[in-house]
Design a protein around this motif. Structure first.
Motif, PDB file in Angstrom:
ATOM      1  N   LYS A 198     -17.658   7.116 -14.551  1.00  0.00           N
ATOM      2  CA  LYS A 198     -18.121   8.306 -15.847  1.00  0.00           C
ATOM      3  C   LYS A 198     -16.103   8.739 -16.353  1.00  0.00           C
ATOM      4  CE  LYS A 198     -21.789   8.911 -13.837  1.00  0.00           C
ATOM      5  NZ  LYS A 198     -23.150   8.152 -12.716  1.00  0.00           N
ATOM      6  N   PHE A 199     -15.982   8.731 -15.415  1.00  0.00           N
ATOM      7  CA  PHE A 199     -14.944   9.546 -16.323  1.00  0.00           C
ATOM      8  C   PHE A 199     -13.472   8.785 -16.461  1.00  0.00           C
ATOM      9  CE2 PHE A 199     -10.051  11.284 -15.017  1.00  0.00           C
ATOM     10  CZ  PHE A 199     -10.095  12.572 -16.658  1.00  0.00           C
ATOM     11  N   TYR A 200     -13.657   7.256 -15.926  1.00  0.00           N
ATOM     12  CA  TYR A 200     -12.651   6.318 -16.594  1.00  0.00           C
ATOM     13  C   TYR A 200     -12.973   5.536 -16.949  1.00  0.00           C
ATOM     14  CZ  TYR A 200     -10.341   8.169 -12.695  1.00  0.00           C
ATOM     15  OH  TYR A 200      -9.546   8.701 -11.393  1.00  0.00           O
ATOM     16  N   GLY A 201     -14.525   5.515 -18.561  1.00  0.00           N
ATOM     17  CA  GLY A 201     -14.797   5.381 -19.151  1.00  0.00           C
ATOM     18  C   GLY A 201     -14.708   3.897 -19.042  1.00  0.00           C
ATOM     19  N   SER A 202     -16.040   3.196 -17.852  1.00  0.00           N
ATOM     20  CA  SER A 202     -15.752   1.943 -17.696  1.00  0.00           C
ATOM     21  C   SER A 202     -17.026   1.337 -17.191  1.00  0.00           C
ATOM     22  CB  SER A 202     -14.301   1.296 -15.761  1.00  0.00           C
ATOM     23  OG  SER A 202     -14.283   2.017 -15.214  1.00  0.00           O
ATOM     24  N   ALA A 203     -17.976   2.460 -17.265  1.00  0.00           N
ATOM     25  CA  ALA A 203     -19.464   1.999 -16.611  1.00  0.00           C
ATOM     26  C   ALA A 203     -19.165   0.483 -16.196  1.00  0.00           C
ATOM     27  CB  ALA A 203     -20.843   1.986 -17.794  1.00  0.00           C
ATOM     28  N   GLY A 204     -18.948  -0.929 -16.798  1.00  0.00           N
ATOM     29  CA  GLY A 204     -19.616  -2.151 -16.498  1.00  0.00           C
ATOM     30  C   GLY A 204     -18.293  -2.845 -15.027  1.00  0.00           C
ATOM     31  N   VAL A 205     -17.488  -1.744 -15.167  1.00  0.00           N
ATOM     32  CA  VAL A 205     -17.089  -1.241 -13.699  1.00  0.00           C
ATOM     33  C   VAL A 205     -16.894  -0.927 -12.705  1.00  0.00           C
ATOM     34  CG1 VAL A 205     -14.457  -1.377 -12.418  1.00  0.00           C
ATOM     35  CG2 VAL A 205     -14.138  -2.339 -14.385  1.00  0.00           C
ATOM     36  N   ARG A 206     -18.189  -1.101 -11.598  1.00  0.00           N
ATOM     37  CA  ARG A 206     -18.922  -0.438 -10.901  1.00  0.00           C
ATOM     38  C   ARG A 206     -17.957  -0.235  -9.172  1.00  0.00           C
ATOM     39  NH1 ARG A 206     -21.992   2.535 -12.914  1.00  0.00           N
ATOM     40  NH2 ARG A 206     -22.848   2.292 -11.090  1.00  0.00           N
ATOM     41  N   ILE A 207     -17.331   1.454  -8.683  1.00  0.00           N
ATOM     42  CA  ILE A 207     -17.032   1.647  -8.464  1.00  0.00           C
ATOM     43  C   ILE A 207     -17.157   2.999  -7.875  1.00  0.00           C
ATOM     44  CG2 ILE A 207     -15.016   2.196  -6.825  1.00  0.00           C
ATOM     45  CD1 ILE A 207     -13.737  -0.459  -7.980  1.00  0.00           C
ATOM     46  N   GLY A 208     -18.093   3.124  -6.705  1.00  0.00           N
ATOM     47  CA  GLY A 208     -17.969   4.767  -6.468  1.00  0.00           C
ATOM     48  C   GLY A 208     -17.105   4.691  -4.293  1.00  0.00           C
ATOM     49  N   PHE A 209     -17.843   6.251  -4.569  1.00  0.00           N
ATOM     50  CA  PHE A 209     -17.201   6.287  -3.129  1.00  0.00           C
ATOM     51  C   PHE A 209     -18.168   7.393  -2.404  1.00  0.00           C
ATOM     52  CE2 PHE A 209     -14.186   9.148  -5.060  1.00  0.00           C
ATOM     53  CZ  PHE A 209     -13.657   9.781  -4.162  1.00  0.00           C
ATOM     54  N   VAL A 210     -17.460   7.463  -1.066  1.00  0.00           N
ATOM     55  CA  VAL A 210     -18.596   8.618  -0.424  1.00  0.00           C
ATOM     56  C   VAL A 210     -17.626   8.938   0.474  1.00  0.00           C
ATOM     57  CG1 VAL A 210     -19.839   9.301   1.820  1.00  0.00           C
ATOM     58  CG2 VAL A 210     -20.680   7.752  -0.035  1.00  0.00           C
ATOM     59  N   ALA A 211     -16.732   9.911   1.269  1.00  0.00           N
ATOM     60  CA  ALA A 211     -15.454  10.796   1.453  1.00  0.00           C
ATOM     61  C   ALA A 211     -16.636  11.480   2.567  1.00  0.00           C
ATOM     62  CB  ALA A 211     -14.924  11.706   0.659  1.00  0.00           C
ATOM     63  N   ALA A 212     -16.465  11.740   4.065  1.00  0.00           N
ATOM     64  CA  ALA A 212     -17.124  12.150   4.776  1.00  0.00           C
ATOM     65  C   ALA A 212     -15.792  12.260   6.321  1.00  0.00           C
ATOM     66  CB  ALA A 212     -18.259  11.337   5.257  1.00  0.00           C
TER      67      ALA A 212
END
Length: 339
Positions: A198-212
């Motif tokens: 969302k923020f980096y304007g790249s819906a086609g670049v699929r990256i998210g993360f979990v932090a814990a």
């Protein structure tokens, strides 16, 4: 439409090309962090299965306490599914309205689901002990930004597992002071989920993360396959995360453009409520027609909007508009005058 951004089906239905659609349905930054055409990477070897360089870049952009770790995923939806599958909670508490993917995945895992209406006096609602609570901050589809201090204390007292989704927090000037990242390790069973597209304007670049906490991430990693991310995805996001100027400019521009969009919607006679937002989208409630009727009017101008009738507690009178560039907002304003 379950999600925003289905420009392909919309374009086919109205008989135009997808690049001719003005998409107000997808809350994606209209500006990209880097020019992908100049990106240099070697696609021949396998990507680093430990994502070392990417994790270093993520920690640069999103500082975490020393006793924490993070795990990248092929987008936030994949992260949500993997984490809930790993936790497999008996009871999930959803603060709604919220991103519909959480309820869908919880149903697939046969969890009991309890919804708490954020638009009511939700802070006073009793929380089931040992449940898993999920809160999106800033919230979607309305963009409200919450101070979670008291809620965190309430959830901790009930010994809950806590999932906070901060996918839209980067758009907020108060992002650094609002994030719960520095509380990881202080509060047991606290997880941070983030989407980067969302923020980096790249819906086609699929990256998210979990932090814990490190031990929690280690348990999560045991269920994960190797090479979830492509070399291109890693190279793109690695460079984007170090673009300090882009992050600062985006927050400033989003604030200005969101105010322009809000004022335009307030001036329109179509809506009886425009919800205050701190994210890159605005929720409105139509006064006389419903969202599907409004969409039919806007189809003539090839404008796609997001009707929010599949959000818990909302109906077809509710519509979400993404914050776009000034030219797109002006075009929308002109079209709304003729509805």
């Amino acid at each position: 439409m379950k999600h925003g951004g289905n420009i392909y089906g919309f374009a086919e239905r109205i008989g135009c090309r997808s690049d001719q659609v003005l998409d107000f349905s997808a809350n994606i930054n209209p500006v990209q962090a880097i020019d992908w055409r100049t990106l240099q990477f070697d696609p021949s070897p396998y990507a680093d299965p430990d994502y070392s360089a990417l994790k270093e870049a993520l920690r640069y952009r999103y500082p975490l306490p020393n006793d924490t770790d993070l795990e990248p995923f092929n987008g936030a939806s994949a992260a949500i599914f993997a984490l809930l599958r790993r936790l497999h909670p008996e009871e999930v508490v959803l603060y709604t309205p919220m991103y519909v993917e959480y309820a869908r995945i919880a149903r697939q895992l046969d969890c009991r689901i309890r919804c708490i209406d954020r638009f009511g006096r939700f802070e006073q609602t009793e929380i089931p002990p040992h449940s898993t609570v999920i809160f999106v901050n800033p919230a979607t589809p309305d963009g409200a930004l919450y101070d979670l201090h008291e809620l965190l204390a309430q959830w901790q007292a009930a010994r809950c597992t806590i999932l906070i989704d901060e996918s839209f927090l980067d758009f907020c000037p108060a992002a650094a002071t609002t994030s719960i990242a520095d509380r990881i390790g202080q509060i047991p069973n606290l997880y941070l989920i983030k989407s980067l597209s969302k923020f980096y304007g790249s819906a086609g670049v699929r990256i998210g993360f979990v932090a814990a906490e490190k031990t929690a991430i280690t348990k999560l990693q045991r269920l994960e396959p190797a090479w979830k991310l492509s070399s291109f995805d890693i190279a793109y996001m690695h460079q984007a995360l170090y673009n300090d100027a882009f992050a600062d400019n985006t927050r400033r521009q989003t604030t200005q453009l969101r105010e322009s969009l809000r004022q335009m919607l307030e001036d329109s006679k179509l809506f009886d409520r425009v919800y205050p937002s701190q994210a890159n989208f605005i929720l409105v409630r139509l006064a006389k027609i419903d969202g599907h009727a409004l969409q039919r009017h806007l189809e003539k101008a090839r404008i796609l909007i997001r009707v929010c009738d599949n959000f818990e507690g909302l109906d077809k009178r509710y519509v979400r508009f993404a914050v776009k560039d000034a030219e797109s907002i002006a075009r929308l304003a002109e079209c709304l005058q003729h509805v």
